[in-house]
Write an enzyme that holds these catalytic residues in place. Sequence first.
Site, PDB file in Angstrom:
ATOM      1  CG  HIS A 100      24.187  61.370  43.083  1.00  0.00           C
ATOM      2  ND1 HIS A 100      23.602  61.266  44.317  1.00  0.00           N
ATOM      3  CD2 HIS A 100      25.516  61.467  43.311  1.00  0.00           C
ATOM      4  CE1 HIS A 100      24.548  61.299  45.255  1.00  0.00           C
ATOM      5  NE2 HIS A 100      25.712  61.423  44.672  1.00  0.00           N
ATOM      6  CG  ASP A 155      20.699  59.769  44.165  1.00  0.00           C
ATOM      7  OD1 ASP A 155      21.447  58.789  43.946  1.00  0.00           O
ATOM      8  OD2 ASP A 155      21.029  60.731  44.884  1.00  0.00           O
ATOM      9  CB  SER A 192      27.405  63.355  46.726  1.00  0.00           C
ATOM     10  OG  SER A 192      27.457  61.977  46.717  1.00  0.00           O
TER      11      SER A 192
END
Length: 500
Positions: free
Chosen positions: A455, A430, A177
């Site tokens: 994710h 994602d 991320s």
Amino acid sequence: MEVLNKAAAKCILWVFFSCLHVIALRSQLFSRLHRSPDRDDVLISYKTFYFDQKIDHFGFIEDGTFRQRYLIADKHWKQPGGPILFYTGNEGDITWFCNNTGFMWETAEKLDAMLVFAEHRYYGDSLPFGQESYNDSKHLNYLTSEQALADFAVLIQNLKTTLPGAQHSPVIAVGGSYGGMLSAWLRMKYPHIVVGALASSAPIWQFTGLVPCGDFYKVVTQDFARSGHNCDSNIRKSWKAIKNVSSTVSGLQWLSEEFSLCSPLKNKNNIFSFKRWLQETWVNLAMVDYPYEANFLQPLPPWPIQVVCKYLALDSTVSDYQLLHGVSKAVKVYYNYTGSSSCLNTSQTATGSLGFLGWYYQACTEMVMPMCTDGVHDMFEFEEWNFQAFSDECNSIFGVRPRSEWVGTVYGGKDIASHSNIIFSNGGLDPWSAGGVSYNITDSLVSIMIPEGAHHLDLRYSNDHDPPSVKAARSLEVIYFQEWIRQSKKKCQLHRPSSP
Ligand SMILES: *[C@@H]1O[C@H](CO)[C@@H](O)[C@H](O)[C@H]1NC(C)=O
Ligand SMILES: *[C@@H]1O[C@H](CO)[C@@H](O)[C@H](O)[C@H]1NC(C)=O
Ligand SMILES: *[C@@H]1O[C@H](CO)[C@@H](O)[C@H](O)[C@H]1NC(C)=O
Ligand SMILES: *[C@@H]1O[C@H](CO)[C@@H](O)[C@H](O)[C@H]1NC(C)=O
Ligand SMILES: *[C@@H]1O[C@H](CO)[C@@H](O)[C@H](O)[C@H]1NC(C)=O
Ligand SMILES: *[C@@H]1O[C@H](CO)[C@@H](O)[C@H](O)[C@H]1NC(C)=O
């Protein structure tokens, strides 16, 4: 709080030298041994340390320091020279990322590597001005990605000079991320400090002018469309149904009771926040649509979107009330899977340890990520990206205005082909994959796609229910790691004086 809620859906929801002048304060505070939250059979063991960092790496007036937290696990490390996998902490408590990055624990064993998890400044325990760090924009001034990268670089240099046996250890940056963006940028900015980087689900292109602002919500919508009959179309209809039902006092009361809201809806503002909260819930579900039971943002069943969509498989003749009954059942999968929630709080969407306010500030300064919806290609209400409104909001909350062009200047936007040794992995489920690197830029700037992945699924512990695509991705990632380690060992040898 209204503004905070509004911005929550707009920006990001996740749901991130020289040895001489830094005096190391490496006091070992405690050693931790506990079971991994995801894997009963895995024991996580690390030691916690603190390192004195400069509050400002780039100016000379602010000369203070703060204590940056980092964790070390060296059970599998082979010294001298064994590799170091370095997690570039993102916007939250570092122990939470440590808990949720099983891939590193499993890879440490394969590569005889040491693990280091470094906390990002202004999150968790690493507060430059203690409890006052968030008081005003003067205190928040040092919350930037550049300062965080400098922290990581200084820390790595210090570890290499002070840990016996680490002097020639190749360091590989790993992150997911925003942490993945940081690991890629660390390799780009400090290639002499890390030999390569794994940037998992890192939306380094989710910035102004790089990808269409609607792509993020399109991916969310596709996830729902493929997970059940009429699922996306019923969510698309639900906004109008909310408008219809909430137009009467009794309807508003019904809605509050149906959704078991902690505070009943009373006015337009409440309804606006309620819809934002629903939208954020659908986004979070898309991020954590994992194939097995997991607890990242909330405890959830395997393939949670399929479970959610069972309640939304309604045909087009249902009434607004029936439709919203389905929606309430569906969101309770997300908020009440364990059956332990007494009411739903529309100010909360995650139980994880994310520093929402810190990220909001970052979004209001450097990390401007344009998002928009059109209600046609996605299942949300029409809303365009309005930079001016966003900037005004930032100014009213923090007294600062975003600089949306800067991130392109400092990190290169799409012109990054001159860099090397970075893996960008992306999950097809994602929504952040929309802003990720989805093609191979060069032989050593590679993109690995995981179609069935949400994710940063690849960073999680391996699991019997892992799709083949994530297994293949992890194997390839380790092969690249081995290649980078080999390259660095070769370089080291070249630099050594030859023996007579
Ligand atoms: C990490 O996992 C341990 C063990 O399950 C737990 O005690 C700890 O609270 C977790 N940390 C965070 C920040 O979630
Ligand atoms: C900073 O904020 C904290 C928490 O909101 C508050 O308790 C403290 O008084 C503030 N300090 C200053 C100097 O404003
Ligand atoms: C909302 O009300 C309008 C006008 O009565 C009606 O046409 C529509 O079907 C209702 N529901 C939805 C989901 O649009
Ligand atoms: C959560 O589930 C439990 C057990 O089914 C139930 O008693 C409780 O009312 C639910 N909470 C909400 C907010 O719906
Ligand atoms: C709802 O969440 C907010 C933000 O975390 C918190 O301040 C508030 O106390 C919560 N309300 C209830 C009723 O739990
Ligand atoms: C990039 O190259 C690697 C190695 O050849 C390959 O496995 C991968 O599928 C390529 N990625 C994309 C998105 O084509």
